[in-house]
Design an enzyme around this catalytic site. Sequence first.
Site, PDB file in Angstrom:
ATOM      1  N   GLU A   1     -36.993 -49.809  28.753  1.00 50.79           N
ATOM      2  CA  GLU A   1     -35.948 -50.814  28.556  1.00 50.79           C
ATOM      3  C   GLU A   1     -36.681 -52.154  28.482  1.00 50.79           C
ATOM      4  O   GLU A   1     -37.296 -52.574  29.455  1.00 50.79           O
ATOM      5  CB  GLU A   1     -34.957 -50.822  29.726  1.00 50.79           C
TER       6      GLU A   1
ATOM      7  N   ARG B   1     -27.602 -52.167  18.553  1.00 54.22           N
ATOM      8  CA  ARG B   1     -27.694 -53.599  18.857  1.00 54.22           C
ATOM      9  C   ARG B   1     -28.988 -54.001  19.532  1.00 54.22           C
ATOM     10  O   ARG B   1     -29.235 -55.191  19.738  1.00 54.22           O
ATOM     11  CB  ARG B   1     -26.525 -53.985  19.749  1.00 54.22           C
TER      12      ARG B   1
ATOM     13  N   ASN C   1     -27.736 -41.106  22.574  1.00 54.92           N
ATOM     14  CA  ASN C   1     -28.501 -40.931  23.816  1.00 54.92           C
ATOM     15  C   ASN C   1     -27.680 -40.257  24.920  1.00 54.92           C
ATOM     16  O   ASN C   1     -28.064 -40.263  26.077  1.00 54.92           O
ATOM     17  CB  ASN C   1     -29.049 -42.273  24.303  1.00 54.92           C
TER      18      ASN C   1
ATOM     19  N   HIS D   1     -35.701 -48.773  24.178  1.00 50.81           N
ATOM     20  CA  HIS D   1     -34.365 -49.376  24.331  1.00 50.81           C
ATOM     21  C   HIS D   1     -34.502 -50.797  24.867  1.00 50.81           C
ATOM     22  O   HIS D   1     -35.570 -51.235  25.268  1.00 50.81           O
ATOM     23  CB  HIS D   1     -33.524 -48.571  25.340  1.00 50.81           C
TER      24      HIS D   1
ATOM     25  N   ARG E   1     -23.230 -50.210  19.280  1.00 50.62           N
ATOM     26  CA  ARG E   1     -24.226 -49.431  20.030  1.00 50.62           C
ATOM     27  C   ARG E   1     -24.465 -48.046  19.430  1.00 50.62           C
ATOM     28  O   ARG E   1     -25.602 -47.586  19.314  1.00 50.62           O
ATOM     29  CB  ARG E   1     -23.726 -49.281  21.468  1.00 50.62           C
TER      30      ARG E   1
HETATM   31  O1  0X9 Z   1     -27.727 -45.879  28.707  1.00 50.84           O
HETATM   32  C1  0X9 Z   1     -28.700 -45.601  28.006  1.00 50.84           C
HETATM   33  O2  0X9 Z   1     -28.669 -44.764  27.125  1.00 50.84           O
HETATM   34  C2  0X9 Z   1     -30.017 -46.324  28.247  1.00 50.84           C
HETATM   35  N1  0X9 Z   1     -29.819 -47.697  28.562  1.00 50.84           N
HETATM   36  S1  0X9 Z   1     -29.261 -48.749  27.457  1.00 50.84           S
HETATM   37  O3  0X9 Z   1     -28.911 -49.955  28.162  1.00 50.84           O
HETATM   38  N2  0X9 Z   1     -30.423 -49.083  26.451  1.00 50.84           N
HETATM   39  O4  0X9 Z   1     -28.177 -48.152  26.763  1.00 50.84           O
HETATM   40  C3  0X9 Z   1     -30.734 -45.756  29.432  1.00 50.84           C
HETATM   41  C4  0X9 Z   1     -30.869 -44.288  29.489  1.00 50.84           C
HETATM   42  C5  0X9 Z   1     -31.934 -43.938  30.453  1.00 50.84           C
HETATM   43  N3  0X9 Z   1     -31.589 -42.977  31.439  1.00 50.84           N
HETATM   44  C6  0X9 Z   1     -30.859 -43.214  32.565  1.00 50.84           C
HETATM   45  N4  0X9 Z   1     -30.390 -44.379  32.873  1.00 50.84           N
HETATM   46  N5  0X9 Z   1     -30.618 -42.197  33.328  1.00 50.84           N
HETATM   47 ZN    ZN Z   2     -30.313 -48.323  24.559  1.00 51.95          ZN
END
Ligand code: 0X9
Ligand code: ZN
Length: 513
Positions: A364, A173, A240, A292, A228
């Site tokens: 991000e 998304r 991820n 992202h 997602r």
């Molecule tokens: O949650 C995720 O995979 C990433 N954010 S998103 O909102 N695009 O889904 C961030 C991952 C980055 N790493 C950490 N937050 N530790």
């Molecule tokens: Zn993401």
Amino acid sequence: MGLGTLVVLATLASAPQPRPNPYTDHLLVEVEVPDAATLTRLLETGVDPWPEHPRVGAVPVLVSPERRAMLWAGGWQLRVLPVDVQAELDAEADRLASATPVVPGGGDFFADFRDLATIDAEVDAIAAAAPELVTVFDLGESIEGRAIRAVRITAAGDDGRPAVLVTVGQHAREWIAVSSGMYVIDQLVTRATEPEIAEMLAAVQVFVVPVVNPDGYEHSWVGDRYWRKNRRDGIGVDTNRNFGHNWGGLGASAEPEDGNYAGTAAFSEPESAAVRDFVQAHPELVAHLDLHSFGQLVLYPWGDVFEPAPDDAALSATANAMADAMDAGGAGYTAIQGVDLYPAAGNAIDWSYGDAGLHAVTMELRPTDEEIGFVLPPGEIVPVGDEVFAGLWVLLAWANGDVPEPPDPTTGDPTMGGSSSSGGSDGTAGSSDGASSAASGADGTGGQTGGVDADASSDGDGDGSSGGGASAQGEGTGCGCATTRAPPWGWWLLAFGVIGRARPRSVKPSASR
Ligand code: 0X9
Ligand code: ZN
């Protein structure tokens, strides 16, 4: 292929597509979450918090009627936000359905967001127009059999020159990330004769994977705009969370229905496995950027443990220089260690840094956490693309020997090391000037890792294999980091980690630099 054929293909690619309306009955509500324990209880109900960075306070949650009833029955206080989610989606879908068909390579690609077929056609057109610079190849195949395509952009030269990998679209998304990945491909190719870019492309190879998760991306166009994950069994795995560094640890779910479901094993998914295989087969890779949205952040390892990475100083310096370069677009980016957003074990950059030795960061993109959302006006595509290009330029310059130094502790101002000048942080995000200032500082030595090597060798962990330099010089990979699974009580830690270390919602970009 003649122009007539291209036009027909483009028309087909842009034909109106079936669009179920799965959000007609949904509401965006705010749930009062006064403390950590309450946030834990809320997350345990399985709600889909918006943003994906839930904090103590008022957590925006997208709820179906059933979920609403469940929350009411559970005594939760809900406040309906004045956002008509379906109307926002309908407006976007109507606009896209009535858009003029895209002629691949015709110059209007960035006028709006594009579906997978249009992206594929554009990539082919770019490659056909500049075969001396661009090579397109497949990294692998998705669950549903779609090609995971990669674009290599570089001037003629030795295949061993340092290379930078840009992965995009793990999360379906996040359309602004995908448009930005395409934008940087376009910029590098269409501006390749500008001296600074020509110099960079002579020294560095750039690999962009514009849609790592093509099944999910397609589904976000024809099925569920807010999808997602990938499309494993129609439920999906969060790629991820599927990489092999601390797989299954903090911030990764074992519940298939959850948005952060890690899958059945590290690299169980063809999409993450394709990225792994590519990285392992290409020792010339020295750096990795994973794109992202949203939150306007540049995140660096680690993403699931609170201790600093062995190369923390170098990674943080690069991330801060990238954020500064991106700030020139006026949006305000902040660099932080990933875990300080929230823990996310098994994410891509922890693996590419920790196990493959790349200098790795996640961006991000827009909007901010306060503005919320994945539906952006198409007018944001170029400005955000410019921001990403400016940030990427810092990473390309790093690969070419232009190493940012840590911020000056007295002023907080980042500086660039070596013979470099401002390295893309001169307030000209994405412009040829921004590129120029960074490239002009490149020392032309073709592939440095000195700054990171220095850090790696002094990290005191004794394994001598930490961080960016190892892989760059083909001396092996992996930093010998812990790869143990989270203990059973890890899920509780996750909740408290999210709460305890989350960035304040209103933090100013300068506050954490
Ligand atoms: O949650 C995720 O995979 C990433 N954010 S998103 O909102 N695009 O889904 C961030 C991952 C980055 N790493 C950490 N937050 N530790
Ligand atoms: Zn993401």
